[in-house]
Design a protein around this motif. Structure first.
Motif, PDB file in Angstrom:
ATOM      1  N   GLY A  26     -24.305 -42.143 -19.816  1.00 14.67           N
ATOM      2  CA  GLY A  26     -25.615 -42.706 -20.101  1.00 14.67           C
ATOM      3  C   GLY A  26     -25.846 -44.050 -19.453  1.00 14.67           C
ATOM      4  O   GLY A  26     -25.622 -44.227 -18.257  1.00 14.67           O
ATOM      5  N   SER A  27     -26.257 -44.989 -20.256  1.00 13.27           N
ATOM      6  CA  SER A  27     -26.575 -46.324 -19.742  1.00 13.27           C
ATOM      7  C   SER A  27     -25.424 -47.302 -19.930  1.00 13.27           C
ATOM      8  O   SER A  27     -25.631 -48.511 -19.949  1.00 13.27           O
ATOM      9  N   GLU A  28     -24.206 -46.802 -20.039  1.00 12.42           N
ATOM     10  CA  GLU A  28     -23.039 -47.664 -20.233  1.00 12.42           C
ATOM     11  C   GLU A  28     -22.634 -48.401 -18.951  1.00 12.42           C
ATOM     12  O   GLU A  28     -21.775 -49.265 -18.993  1.00 12.42           O
ATOM     13  N   PHE A  29     -23.219 -48.026 -17.845  1.00 14.48           N
ATOM     14  CA  PHE A  29     -22.921 -48.701 -16.581  1.00 14.48           C
ATOM     15  C   PHE A  29     -24.227 -49.107 -15.925  1.00 14.48           C
ATOM     16  O   PHE A  29     -25.294 -48.633 -16.278  1.00 14.48           O
ATOM     17  N   GLU A  30     -24.103 -50.009 -14.963  1.00  8.56           N
ATOM     18  CA  GLU A  30     -25.276 -50.435 -14.194  1.00  8.56           C
ATOM     19  C   GLU A  30     -25.001 -50.180 -12.726  1.00  8.56           C
ATOM     20  O   GLU A  30     -23.905 -50.448 -12.237  1.00  8.56           O
ATOM     21  N   LEU A  31     -26.002 -49.691 -12.026  1.00  8.70           N
ATOM     22  CA  LEU A  31     -25.916 -49.488 -10.582  1.00  8.70           C
ATOM     23  C   LEU A  31     -26.796 -50.519  -9.891  1.00  8.70           C
ATOM     24  O   LEU A  31     -27.976 -50.646 -10.212  1.00  8.70           O
ATOM     25  N   VAL A  32     -26.198 -51.251  -8.971  1.00  4.95           N
ATOM     26  CA  VAL A  32     -26.951 -52.154  -8.103  1.00  4.95           C
ATOM     27  C   VAL A  32     -26.872 -51.549  -6.712  1.00  4.95           C
ATOM     28  O   VAL A  32     -25.778 -51.384  -6.162  1.00  4.95           O
ATOM     29  N   ARG A  33     -28.024 -51.195  -6.175  1.00  2.00           N
ATOM     30  CA  ARG A  33     -28.057 -50.617  -4.828  1.00  2.00           C
ATOM     31  C   ARG A  33     -28.138 -51.756  -3.825  1.00  2.00           C
ATOM     32  O   ARG A  33     -29.113 -52.520  -3.822  1.00  2.00           O
ATOM     33  N   GLY A  34     -27.119 -51.869  -3.003  1.00  2.00           N
ATOM     34  CA  GLY A  34     -27.112 -52.928  -2.009  1.00  2.00           C
ATOM     35  C   GLY A  34     -25.904 -52.850  -1.103  1.00  2.00           C
ATOM     36  O   GLY A  34     -24.984 -52.062  -1.321  1.00  2.00           O
ATOM     37  N   ASP A  35     -25.924 -53.684  -0.100  1.00  3.65           N
ATOM     38  CA  ASP A  35     -24.924 -53.699   0.963  1.00  3.65           C
ATOM     39  C   ASP A  35     -23.887 -54.783   0.697  1.00  3.65           C
ATOM     40  O   ASP A  35     -24.236 -55.910   0.344  1.00  3.65           O
ATOM     41  N   ILE A  36     -22.640 -54.461   0.880  1.00  6.32           N
ATOM     42  CA  ILE A  36     -21.534 -55.402   0.678  1.00  6.32           C
ATOM     43  C   ILE A  36     -21.647 -56.611   1.617  1.00  6.32           C
ATOM     44  O   ILE A  36     -21.065 -57.659   1.361  1.00  6.32           O
ATOM     45  N   ARG A  37     -22.440 -56.494   2.667  1.00  8.64           N
ATOM     46  CA  ARG A  37     -22.627 -57.607   3.599  1.00  8.64           C
ATOM     47  C   ARG A  37     -23.721 -58.572   3.157  1.00  8.64           C
ATOM     48  O   ARG A  37     -23.893 -59.629   3.767  1.00  8.64           O
ATOM     49  N   ASP A  38     -24.448 -58.247   2.102  1.00 11.00           N
ATOM     50  CA  ASP A  38     -25.522 -59.100   1.584  1.00 11.00           C
ATOM     51  C   ASP A  38     -24.884 -60.208   0.730  1.00 11.00           C
ATOM     52  O   ASP A  38     -24.534 -59.987  -0.431  1.00 11.00           O
ATOM     53  N   GLU A  39     -24.760 -61.390   1.309  1.00  8.64           N
ATOM     54  CA  GLU A  39     -24.025 -62.482   0.660  1.00  8.64           C
ATOM     55  C   GLU A  39     -24.600 -62.846  -0.702  1.00  8.64           C
ATOM     56  O   GLU A  39     -23.845 -63.027  -1.673  1.00  8.64           O
ATOM     57  N   ARG A  40     -25.902 -62.982  -0.813  1.00 11.04           N
ATOM     58  CA  ARG A  40     -26.521 -63.369  -2.091  1.00 11.04           C
ATOM     59  C   ARG A  40     -26.298 -62.309  -3.161  1.00 11.04           C
ATOM     60  O   ARG A  40     -25.998 -62.623  -4.311  1.00 11.04           O
ATOM     61  N   LEU A  41     -26.477 -61.066  -2.795  1.00  9.71           N
ATOM     62  CA  LEU A  41     -26.300 -59.984  -3.749  1.00  9.71           C
ATOM     63  C   LEU A  41     -24.858 -59.907  -4.226  1.00  9.71           C
ATOM     64  O   LEU A  41     -24.598 -59.785  -5.431  1.00  9.71           O
ATOM     65  N   VAL A  42     -23.925 -59.968  -3.301  1.00 10.16           N
ATOM     66  CA  VAL A  42     -22.504 -59.894  -3.666  1.00 10.16           C
ATOM     67  C   VAL A  42     -22.133 -61.065  -4.569  1.00 10.16           C
ATOM     68  O   VAL A  42     -21.469 -60.889  -5.596  1.00 10.16           O
ATOM     69  N   ARG A  43     -22.575 -62.248  -4.220  1.00  8.18           N
ATOM     70  CA  ARG A  43     -22.288 -63.438  -5.037  1.00  8.18           C
ATOM     71  C   ARG A  43     -22.832 -63.264  -6.457  1.00  8.18           C
ATOM     72  O   ARG A  43     -22.149 -63.551  -7.439  1.00  8.18           O
TER      73      ARG A  43
END
Length: 114
Positions: free
Chosen positions: A56-73
């Motif tokens: 169910g909603s026990e996890f969260e998915l963030v769609r993005g690229d490992i090279r995106d510095e702001r997102l990874v941070r």
């Protein structure tokens, strides 16, 4: 095994085969999980759907690229631990587009480490 019940485990490449299985195991043990994946590989949407059906909603998915510095941070700051599985794994792509292959695999890993 729960690593930190108050902070999610970050799984980069978490929608892939190995990531989905690690996520399922950790979620089953009560560990919150944050998946970071660009969903670029064929079949990964089905893996996410399987996780949703079982957890169910026990996890969260963030769609993005490992090279995106702001997102990874931002993802790392929210998490208590990281398992890094994100990669460009297709041998054909490594031959036809070696620069992107290197960029995803080497720079993406360095970006996460930073």
């Amino acid at each position: 095994m729960i690593l930190d019940a108050d902070h999610p485990l970050l799984l980069t490449g978490g929608a892939g085969f190995i990531g989905t299985n690690v996520a399922a195991r950790m979620l089953g043990a009560g560990q919150p999980v944050l998946l970071l994946d660009d969903l670029s590989r064929k079949g990964v949407e089905e893996n996410v759907a399987w996780l949703e059906a079982h957890h169910g909603s026990e996890f969260e998915l963030v769609r993005g690229d490992i090279r995106d510095e702001r997102l990874v941070r931002a993802c790392v700051r929210r998490c208590g631990a990281v398992i890094h599985l994100a990669a460009q794994v297709a041998v054909t792509t490594s031959l036809t587009d070696p620069i992107t292959d290197f960029d995803v695999n080497a720079f993406g890993t360095l970006n996460l480490l930073e």
